[in-house]
Design an enzyme around this catalytic site. Structure first.
Site, PDB file in Angstrom:
ATOM      1  N   SER A 142      -3.130  65.909  14.111  1.00  0.00           N
ATOM      2  CA  SER A 142      -2.728  64.851  13.181  1.00  0.00           C
ATOM      3  C   SER A 142      -2.408  65.534  11.857  1.00  0.00           C
ATOM      4  O   SER A 142      -2.814  66.683  11.628  1.00  0.00           O
ATOM      5  CB  SER A 142      -3.906  63.893  12.996  1.00  0.00           C
ATOM      6  OG  SER A 142      -3.733  63.070  11.861  1.00  0.00           O
ATOM      7  N   TYR A 155     -12.855  61.288  11.944  1.00  0.00           N
ATOM      8  CA  TYR A 155     -11.506  61.581  12.453  1.00  0.00           C
ATOM      9  C   TYR A 155     -10.983  62.894  11.869  1.00  0.00           C
ATOM     10  O   TYR A 155     -10.443  63.744  12.583  1.00  0.00           O
ATOM     11  CB  TYR A 155     -10.582  60.415  12.101  1.00  0.00           C
ATOM     12  CG  TYR A 155      -9.206  60.474  12.713  1.00  0.00           C
ATOM     13  CD1 TYR A 155      -8.982  60.023  14.012  1.00  0.00           C
ATOM     14  CD2 TYR A 155      -8.108  60.956  11.994  1.00  0.00           C
ATOM     15  CE1 TYR A 155      -7.721  60.061  14.577  1.00  0.00           C
ATOM     16  CE2 TYR A 155      -6.839  60.991  12.546  1.00  0.00           C
ATOM     17  CZ  TYR A 155      -6.652  60.538  13.840  1.00  0.00           C
ATOM     18  OH  TYR A 155      -5.394  60.573  14.402  1.00  0.00           O
TER      19      TYR A 155
HETATM   20  P1  NAD Z   1      -3.383  54.569  21.295  1.00  0.00           P
HETATM   21  O1  NAD Z   1      -4.580  53.754  20.917  1.00  0.00           O
HETATM   22  O2  NAD Z   1      -2.099  53.892  21.570  1.00  0.00           O
HETATM   23  O3  NAD Z   1      -3.710  55.489  22.541  1.00  0.00           O
HETATM   24  C1  NAD Z   1      -4.943  56.094  22.704  1.00  0.00           C
HETATM   25  C2  NAD Z   1      -5.141  56.407  24.161  1.00  0.00           C
HETATM   26  O4  NAD Z   1      -6.431  57.006  24.317  1.00  0.00           O
HETATM   27  C3  NAD Z   1      -5.115  55.157  25.040  1.00  0.00           C
HETATM   28  O5  NAD Z   1      -4.483  55.453  26.262  1.00  0.00           O
HETATM   29  C4  NAD Z   1      -6.592  54.879  25.275  1.00  0.00           C
HETATM   30  O6  NAD Z   1      -6.848  54.171  26.475  1.00  0.00           O
HETATM   31  C5  NAD Z   1      -7.121  56.302  25.341  1.00  0.00           C
HETATM   32  N1  NAD Z   1      -8.560  56.390  25.146  1.00  0.00           N
HETATM   33  C6  NAD Z   1      -9.309  55.937  24.114  1.00  0.00           C
HETATM   34  N2  NAD Z   1     -10.617  56.179  24.356  1.00  0.00           N
HETATM   35  C7  NAD Z   1     -10.681  56.780  25.565  1.00  0.00           C
HETATM   36  C8  NAD Z   1     -11.752  57.261  26.368  1.00  0.00           C
HETATM   37  N3  NAD Z   1     -13.029  57.160  26.000  1.00  0.00           N
HETATM   38  N4  NAD Z   1     -11.436  57.821  27.562  1.00  0.00           N
HETATM   39  C9  NAD Z   1     -10.153  57.907  27.980  1.00  0.00           C
HETATM   40  N5  NAD Z   1      -9.111  57.472  27.253  1.00  0.00           N
HETATM   41  C10 NAD Z   1      -9.376  56.911  26.065  1.00  0.00           C
HETATM   42  O7  NAD Z   1      -3.230  55.641  20.117  1.00  0.00           O
HETATM   43  P2  NAD Z   1      -2.093  56.685  19.726  1.00  0.00           P
HETATM   44  O8  NAD Z   1      -1.690  56.367  18.340  1.00  0.00           O
HETATM   45  O9  NAD Z   1      -1.061  56.808  20.783  1.00  0.00           O
HETATM   46  O10 NAD Z   1      -2.977  58.007  19.635  1.00  0.00           O
HETATM   47  C11 NAD Z   1      -2.861  59.079  20.526  1.00  0.00           C
HETATM   48  C12 NAD Z   1      -3.314  60.336  19.816  1.00  0.00           C
HETATM   49  O11 NAD Z   1      -2.439  60.610  18.724  1.00  0.00           O
HETATM   50  C13 NAD Z   1      -4.724  60.248  19.233  1.00  0.00           C
HETATM   51  O12 NAD Z   1      -5.399  61.462  19.427  1.00  0.00           O
HETATM   52  C14 NAD Z   1      -4.459  60.027  17.759  1.00  0.00           C
HETATM   53  O13 NAD Z   1      -5.502  60.492  16.962  1.00  0.00           O
HETATM   54  C15 NAD Z   1      -3.195  60.846  17.576  1.00  0.00           C
HETATM   55  N6  NAD Z   1      -2.434  60.493  16.370  1.00  0.00           N
HETATM   56  C16 NAD Z   1      -1.909  59.252  16.235  1.00  0.00           C
HETATM   57  C17 NAD Z   1      -1.190  58.955  15.095  1.00  0.00           C
HETATM   58  C18 NAD Z   1      -0.576  57.618  14.876  1.00  0.00           C
HETATM   59  O14 NAD Z   1      -0.104  57.364  13.750  1.00  0.00           O
HETATM   60  N7  NAD Z   1      -0.518  56.732  15.863  1.00  0.00           N
HETATM   61  C19 NAD Z   1      -1.031  59.919  14.099  1.00  0.00           C
HETATM   62  C20 NAD Z   1      -1.591  61.182  14.275  1.00  0.00           C
HETATM   63  C21 NAD Z   1      -2.282  61.451  15.433  1.00  0.00           C
END
Ligand code: NAD
Length: 260
Positions: A142, A155
């Site tokens: 991130s 986080y």
């Molecule tokens: P999201 O909530 O859409 O997806 C998260 C995924 O993780 C989902 O499939 C969920 O089911 C899964 N998950 C959560 N807890 C779990 C567990 N205990 N076991 C198995 N699966 C689990 O979120 P996203 O935004 O797509 O995030 C994905 C990654 O990207 C994360 O690591 C997040 O920190 C990172 N990220 C997101 C952003 C953003 O702005 N969306 C920015 C930087 C980094």
């Protein structure tokens, strides 16, 4: 490009993980998806991914906070497909709260799901990658792997730690044909961020539009969200032969956020 490669993407039932699964499947890889959610919805997602790309796609519902379930998922992937060549450590959760009020169970869950799970997938798959003299490890960090924001202690700690793991693994495996990199997105409009917008609106007594404009996109000089497709395209590139010398890197995709 990725024919005969097997990719496992954690947390790929929605958001960034699902986009990366789509990208890698389009590039020819067989896919293991993972994540939480409604069983029928997940089966629709799995079947849709398979039929739209021609890839073989299986689902494993391992809880990424449980090391024994993670190991079992990797073993299932190996049994079904022969190996795991590409790991995308993407599963993640978020909690926004001041340090003195940060719930202890959320701290533990964020470190387990956002950080320790990557250790468990990597330690299990590395011997298989070494045997094939090829592997790609992509950790979804991130902007918070590089900088901090208030109220996101767990986080930020987990994402900084994930970058440390990325670099350490890159050095250990540098001569094995295996690369290890972190993609560091800025804000991407996914279910995770949609939840954060609602929480922040309540906490700061703002409208959701104000939160998007004055909190989220205020950090991002382009004033635009990053898209899932942009992250997926980078993940596919990092799996290509052109990226064989990119290892130990943190690649920001954040509209200029960390250039500040
Ligand atoms: P999201 O909530 O859409 O997806 C998260 C995924 O993780 C989902 O499939 C969920 O089911 C899964 N998950 C959560 N807890 C779990 C567990 N205990 N076991 C198995 N699966 C689990 O979120 P996203 O935004 O797509 O995030 C994905 C990654 O990207 C994360 O690591 C997040 O920190 C990172 N990220 C997101 C952003 C953003 O702005 N969306 C920015 C930087 C980094």
């Amino acid at each position: 490009m990725l024919k005969n490669k097997v990719a496992l993407i954690t947390g790929s039932t929605s958001g960034i993980g699902l986009g990366i699964a789509q990208g890698l499947a389009e590039a020819g890889a067989d896919i293991v998806i993972n994540g939480l959610g409604d069983a029928d919805e997940i089966e629709k997602t799995r079947a849709g991914l398979a039929s739209s790309t021609g890839a073989r796609v299986i689902y494993n519902g391992a809880d990424m906070s449980r090391p024994e379930q993670i190991a079992a998922m990797l073993e299932e992937a190996k049994q079904r497909f022969g190996s795991v060549d590409i790991i995308v450590n993407n599963a993640g959760i978020q909690k926004v709260a001041p340090i003195e009020a940060f719930p202890i169970d959320k701290w533990d869950a964020i470190l387990a799901i956002n950080l320790s799970s990557a250790f468990h997938t990597i330690r299990t798959a590395v011997p298989w990658m070494k045997a094939n003299r090829w592997g790609r490890i992509i950790n979804i960090g991130s902007a918070h792997s590089l900088i901090a924001s208030p109220f996101k202690s767990a986080y930020v700690v987990a994402k900084h730690g994930l970058l440390g793991l990325t670099k350490t693994v890159a050095l250990e495996l540098a001569e094995s044909g295996i690369t290890s990199n972190a993609i560091c997105p800025g804000y991407v409009l996914t279910p995770l961020v949609e939840g954060q917008i609602k929480d922040t609106a309540k906490a700061r007594n703002m409208t959701e539009e104000q939160v998007i404009r004055d909190v989220l996109l205020a950090a991002q000089p382009t004033r635009q969200f990053v898209t899932v497709e942009q992250i997926a395209a980078l993940a596919v590139f990092l799996c290509s032969d052109s990226a064989a010398q990119i290892t130990g890197a943190a690649v920001p995709v954040d509209g200029g956020w960390t250039a500040h």
